[in-house]
Write a protein that holds these residues in place. Structure first.
Motif, mmCIF file in Angstrom:
data_model
loop_
_atom_site.group_PDB
_atom_site.id
_atom_site.type_symbol
_atom_site.label_atom_id
_atom_site.label_comp_id
_atom_site.label_asym_id
_atom_site.label_seq_id
_atom_site.Cartn_x
_atom_site.Cartn_y
_atom_site.Cartn_z
ATOM 1 N N SER A 167 0.845 -1.205 0.000
ATOM 2 C CA SER A 167 0.000 0.000 0.000
ATOM 3 C C SER A 167 0.881 1.257 0.000
ATOM 4 O O SER A 167 0.592 2.231 -0.689
ATOM 5 C CB SER A 167 -0.915 0.020 1.222
ATOM 6 O OG SER A 167 -1.756 -1.112 1.168
ATOM 7 N N ASN A 168 1.978 1.203 0.752
ATOM 8 C CA ASN A 168 2.899 2.347 0.799
ATOM 9 C C ASN A 168 3.525 2.573 -0.581
ATOM 10 O O ASN A 168 3.605 3.703 -1.067
ATOM 11 C CB ASN A 168 3.985 2.054 1.850
ATOM 12 C CG ASN A 168 4.882 3.241 2.129
ATOM 13 O OD1 ASN A 168 4.432 4.390 2.163
ATOM 14 N ND2 ASN A 168 6.168 2.984 2.319
ATOM 15 N N LEU A 169 3.919 1.469 -1.239
ATOM 16 C CA LEU A 169 4.529 1.613 -2.572
ATOM 17 C C LEU A 169 3.507 2.142 -3.581
ATOM 18 O O LEU A 169 3.834 2.940 -4.459
ATOM 19 C CB LEU A 169 5.106 0.271 -3.044
ATOM 20 C CG LEU A 169 6.267 -0.300 -2.210
ATOM 21 C CD1 LEU A 169 6.808 -1.584 -2.833
ATOM 22 C CD2 LEU A 169 7.396 0.708 -2.072
ATOM 23 N N ILE A 170 2.254 1.697 -3.445
ATOM 24 C CA ILE A 170 1.202 2.203 -4.354
ATOM 25 C C ILE A 170 1.029 3.707 -4.137
ATOM 26 O O ILE A 170 0.936 4.491 -5.093
ATOM 27 C CB ILE A 170 -0.144 1.457 -4.130
ATOM 28 C CG1 ILE A 170 -0.016 -0.011 -4.544
ATOM 29 C CG2 ILE A 170 -1.277 2.139 -4.902
ATOM 30 C CD1 ILE A 170 -1.268 -0.866 -4.310
ATOM 31 N N THR A 171 0.998 4.113 -2.863
ATOM 32 C CA THR A 171 0.848 5.556 -2.570
ATOM 33 C C THR A 171 1.998 6.349 -3.195
ATOM 34 O O THR A 171 1.787 7.387 -3.829
ATOM 35 C CB THR A 171 0.851 5.789 -1.039
ATOM 36 O OG1 THR A 171 -0.212 5.046 -0.474
ATOM 37 C CG2 THR A 171 0.686 7.258 -0.694
ATOM 38 N N ILE A 172 3.210 5.846 -3.018
ATOM 39 C CA ILE A 172 4.380 6.558 -3.565
ATOM 40 C C ILE A 172 4.276 6.645 -5.085
ATOM 41 O O ILE A 172 4.410 7.719 -5.679
ATOM 42 C CB ILE A 172 5.694 5.847 -3.143
ATOM 43 C CG1 ILE A 172 5.896 5.965 -1.625
ATOM 44 C CG2 ILE A 172 6.895 6.411 -3.898
ATOM 45 C CD1 ILE A 172 7.038 5.137 -1.052
ATOM 46 N N TYR A 173 3.976 5.510 -5.700
ATOM 47 C CA TYR A 173 3.920 5.480 -7.169
ATOM 48 C C TYR A 173 2.804 6.382 -7.689
ATOM 49 O O TYR A 173 2.997 7.146 -8.627
ATOM 50 C CB TYR A 173 3.717 4.031 -7.628
ATOM 51 C CG TYR A 173 3.803 3.841 -9.117
ATOM 52 C CD1 TYR A 173 5.023 3.982 -9.791
ATOM 53 C CD2 TYR A 173 2.682 3.495 -9.870
ATOM 54 C CE1 TYR A 173 5.113 3.790 -11.169
ATOM 55 C CE2 TYR A 173 2.758 3.301 -11.248
ATOM 56 C CZ TYR A 173 3.981 3.452 -11.886
ATOM 57 O OH TYR A 173 4.065 3.268 -13.246
ATOM 58 N N SER A 174 1.641 6.296 -7.060
ATOM 59 C CA SER A 174 0.520 7.103 -7.569
ATOM 60 C C SER A 174 0.780 8.593 -7.332
ATOM 61 O O SER A 174 0.422 9.424 -8.158
ATOM 62 C CB SER A 174 -0.827 6.652 -6.979
ATOM 63 O OG SER A 174 -0.997 7.174 -5.704
ATOM 64 N N THR A 175 1.463 8.938 -6.245
ATOM 65 C CA THR A 175 1.727 10.363 -5.988
ATOM 66 C C THR A 175 2.762 10.928 -6.965
ATOM 67 O O THR A 175 2.579 12.027 -7.479
ATOM 68 C CB THR A 175 2.185 10.585 -4.531
ATOM 69 O OG1 THR A 175 1.365 9.807 -3.670
ATOM 70 C CG2 THR A 175 2.068 12.023 -4.112
ATOM 71 N N VAL A 176 3.804 10.151 -7.241
ATOM 72 C CA VAL A 176 4.812 10.718 -8.162
ATOM 73 C C VAL A 176 4.356 10.686 -9.629
ATOM 74 O O VAL A 176 4.792 11.513 -10.423
ATOM 75 C CB VAL A 176 6.234 10.087 -8.049
ATOM 76 C CG1 VAL A 176 6.875 10.393 -6.738
ATOM 77 C CG2 VAL A 176 6.223 8.620 -8.316
ATOM 78 N N THR A 177 3.468 9.736 -9.983
ATOM 79 C CA THR A 177 3.046 9.662 -11.399
ATOM 80 C C THR A 177 1.706 10.354 -11.637
ATOM 81 O O THR A 177 1.253 10.435 -12.776
ATOM 82 C CB THR A 177 2.903 8.197 -11.858
ATOM 83 O OG1 THR A 177 1.921 7.566 -11.003
ATOM 84 C CG2 THR A 177 4.208 7.440 -11.797
#
Ligand code: TYM
Length: 336
Positions: A248-258
């Motif tokens: 979930s943390n990686l999804i948040t990071i990916y969705s925020t930067v992209t």
């Protein structure tokens, strides 16, 4: 019919960041990204909160270098020191001065409830100093001097913001209107980026394990290596869920930067393994941060130019801070 041209003043924003250690991806996604975005619409004041940093013991040479480096990093991220006021907290003495006035209007019990104080004093039992305890009062002074409407911060600062509002409201009630009551500005996504090694803990520059956090100035290989080592789970399905804190943390990071939605990210990685996903997150973060590092390397070389900018920043900040501070002094009964 004659229409009057009414120019409404811009709303004000203030925020600060501590210069302790390397700034992380958590600092960027939770706060700094918003600072950059807000500078067009708002009148912004940003500071390197160096006085806060000494609540934990610092090596003097390392602290000095971190203060320079944090100031330079703000510029490298795209914060414009001409359009905004960007300064170093200790250069404006009204912060410490107002903090005293506010301390005398803050209760011991209120400060004792601060979770950050409890966490930090547990982490540094050998140095539970009075500054660590009254830290939120200094933070309230940082904010209230500039009468901001909004304070962009990550979720971990919410409690400090609430106490700043309480202190301001109480002061205004006792002495008359001096302070604006600020609103926290906490992003919907990215407000709490978690450690890559223990996703139940906040990503923090003070984490002893360097694989737990990504520094804004890490190079591409280091960033990708840290994401490859990120702790996940054994389900092998890229989906946001409370019982999957790592993914979930990686999804948040990916969705925020992209700027992709969570649903779009889940769809993009449907049927793919964690290896592919971690690689994509690492690449996206590295690509976002690479130009920042490039600009930083240029800016930090020219100490003279940096010095001119932070001195001018302090001059602009002091003009505003002085006015609020003297108003507060006068209301309390001091002879000005
Ligand atoms: P500091 O220096 O620890 O962090 C700076 C900003 O980064 C945010 N942040 C995070 N956001 C999301 N995920 C994370 N893992 C993460 N880690 C840090 C913080 O919420 C913060 O917005 N007390 C403040 C500095 C300060 C301040 C102020 C802030 C001093 N005076 C006045 C606002 C207004 C602090 O220690 O932040």
């Amino acid at each position: 019919m004659c229409q009057e041209n009414i120019i409404t003043p811009k709303k004000k924003v203030l925020s600060c960041i501590q210069p302790s250690g390397m700034l992380t991806l958590g600092n960027y996604l939770g706060a700094l990204k918003n600072w950059v975005a807000m500078q067009d619409e708002f009148e912004c004041t940003f500071a390197v909160a160096d006085l806060h940093a000494i609540t934990v013991r610092q090596d003097p040479a390392a602290l000095r270098s971190q203060i320079y480096s944090t100031y330079a990093l703000l510029l490298a991220l795209g914060i414009d020191p001409e359009k905004n006021t960007v300064f170093i907290q200790s250069h404006v003495p009204e912060h410490a001065n107002l903090s005293w006035l506010l301390s005398c209007n803050t209760q011991f019990g209120e400060m004792s409830r601060m979770t950050q104080f409890k966490d930090k004093s547990a982490k540094h039992p050998e140095n539970v100093n009075v500054g660590l305890f009254s830290y939120p009062v200094l933070m309230a002074a940082d904010i209230l001097l500039y009468k901001p409407d909004f304070v962009p911060v990550g979720a971990d600062q919410k409690q400090h913001l609430e106490i700043a509002r309480d202190i301001a409201t109480r002061f205004n009630n006792i002495y008359g209107d001096v302070f604006t009551i600020p609103e926290p500005y906490i992003p919907k996504a990215g407000a709490r980026i978690m450690s890559l090694q223990d996703p139940n803990k906040k990503m923090s520059k003070s984490d002893d394990n360097p694989n737990a956090w990504v520094a804004i100035l890490d190079d591409k290989d280091t960033i990708i290596r840290k994401f490859k080592r990120a702790v996940t789970d054994s389900e092998a399905c890229v989906r946001m869920s409370e019982d999957k804190p790592g993914i979930s943390n990686l999804i948040t990071i990916y969705s925020t930067v992209t700027s992709k939605t969570v649903a779009e990210v889940e769809k993009e990685f449907e049927g793919k393994g964690y290896g592919d996903f971690k690689m994509a997150v690492g690449e996206a973060v590295a690509d976002t941060l690479a130009p920042v590092k490039q600009r930083y390397d240029e800016i930090i070389k020219d100490k003279k130019a940096l010095e001119a900018l932070y001195r001018e920043g302090a001059r602009k900040a002091e003009k505003v801070a002085c006015k609020t501070y003297f108003k507060a002094m006068k209301k309390v009964g001091f002879v000005i």
